[in-house]
Scaffold this active site. Sequence first.
Site, PDB file in Angstrom:
ATOM      1  N   GLY A 234      12.415 -23.490  -1.852  1.00 18.40           N
ATOM      2  CA  GLY A 234      11.266 -23.126  -2.657  1.00 18.40           C
ATOM      3  C   GLY A 234      11.158 -23.919  -3.944  1.00 18.40           C
ATOM      4  O   GLY A 234      12.011 -24.753  -4.272  1.00 18.40           O
ATOM      5  N   HIS A 235      10.090 -23.655  -4.706  1.00 18.97           N
ATOM      6  CA  HIS A 235       9.839 -24.417  -5.925  1.00 18.97           C
ATOM      7  C   HIS A 235      10.890 -24.127  -6.997  1.00 18.97           C
ATOM      8  O   HIS A 235      11.421 -23.030  -7.102  1.00 18.97           O
ATOM      9  CB  HIS A 235       8.422 -24.168  -6.450  1.00 18.97           C
ATOM     10  CG  HIS A 235       8.133 -22.750  -6.820  1.00 18.97           C
ATOM     11  ND1 HIS A 235       6.921 -22.351  -7.314  1.00 18.97           N
ATOM     12  CD2 HIS A 235       8.881 -21.628  -6.768  1.00 18.97           C
ATOM     13  CE1 HIS A 235       6.933 -21.058  -7.561  1.00 18.97           C
ATOM     14  NE2 HIS A 235       8.124 -20.605  -7.234  1.00 18.97           N
ATOM     15  N   ASN A 236      11.195 -25.162  -7.763  1.00 24.84           N
ATOM     16  CA  ASN A 236      12.131 -25.093  -8.898  1.00 24.84           C
ATOM     17  C   ASN A 236      13.577 -24.851  -8.487  1.00 24.84           C
ATOM     18  O   ASN A 236      14.416 -24.499  -9.316  1.00 24.84           O
ATOM     19  CB  ASN A 236      11.718 -24.014  -9.904  1.00 24.84           C
ATOM     20  CG  ASN A 236      10.274 -24.142 -10.335  1.00 24.84           C
ATOM     21  OD1 ASN A 236       9.774 -25.248 -10.523  1.00 24.84           O
ATOM     22  ND2 ASN A 236       9.580 -23.019 -10.466  1.00 24.84           N
TER      23      ASN A 236
END
Length: 338
Positions: A234-236
């Site tokens: 996922g993001h980050n």
Amino acid sequence: MLLSELARRIGAQHTGEDVEVADLCSAFRPKPGCMAYAEEEKTVRALFKTPVSAILSGPFKGKAEKPLLIVENPKKALAEALQIFRPSLAFRRGIDDLAWVSREAVIGEEVYIGPFAVVEEGARVGAGTTIYPFVYVGRGVVIGKQCTLYPGSVVMEGSRLGERVVLKPGAIVGAEGFGFYRTEQGKPTRIPQRGGVVLENDVEVGANSAVDAGTIDPSIIQKDTKLDNLVQVGHNVHIGEKGLIAGQVGFAGSVSVGKEATIGGQVGFKDHVKVGDKVSIGGQSGVFGDIPDGATVSGYPALPHSTALRLLVLTQRLPELYERLKKIEKKVIGKSAE
């Protein structure tokens, strides 16, 4: 190849006759003229009764009934032997007439770009990189030297790949992360994800896996980390170096994983969890909280492995314990009534 020559090339101890071997075979399908691979002594002994010509094994004690190549690290020796007997096919170089490459892209020397691949404006492709057919490389993407992008892989704008990065078929790097907020009316509304992705040197992303772009800063996978097929990052998310991550693992947003992690298949991570260095996580675990350096955990929710095993044993005894409890209750209630 003579066994003595192979021993020299992979650094093995050669015992027995100096036979010639034509290929490798597994312990499950032994064949004449081949060298079988075995890690454990019991497998080596079982292979003595098969038609194989020689055996590549780990440390072995006792009388050998067939020629052996003995090594301390069998997996390393197997990898080297496979490169000798079954080398990777050298791919063509140059840009195919059916590829579309922007005039504003910078293409290094000895690059191959196959039919129907697309390289957008401002992209930079390092020397010796292979881009198979039907690959998409977005605007401004930077790809290092000697990378391999297999068919159907996608690298979206804002992504940076180091050297020798491998994207297996269908891998998606840099798609917008799953970032939304709800309006007053409850409608999910996108938060732009503009941080991109950084894959450092020697990272591999498995088939149909996805590494989502960060919101402001990039999602990062550090050097030498390997992702299996169907992994969701996922993001980050930040994953440290030298990690091994098995299939169907899912990282929610902003998870941080230290170096040399070993993560079994189908593990799920809650968002913002922090995992330390050299952590091992058993398959199908659910990680809802931080994990310290060096820990081995398993279960749902993930607990220290020894605790998880004890709970599993107790869970299996629940029907028996329930019946015993009913009998005790019956006796206690019966005496109270008297």
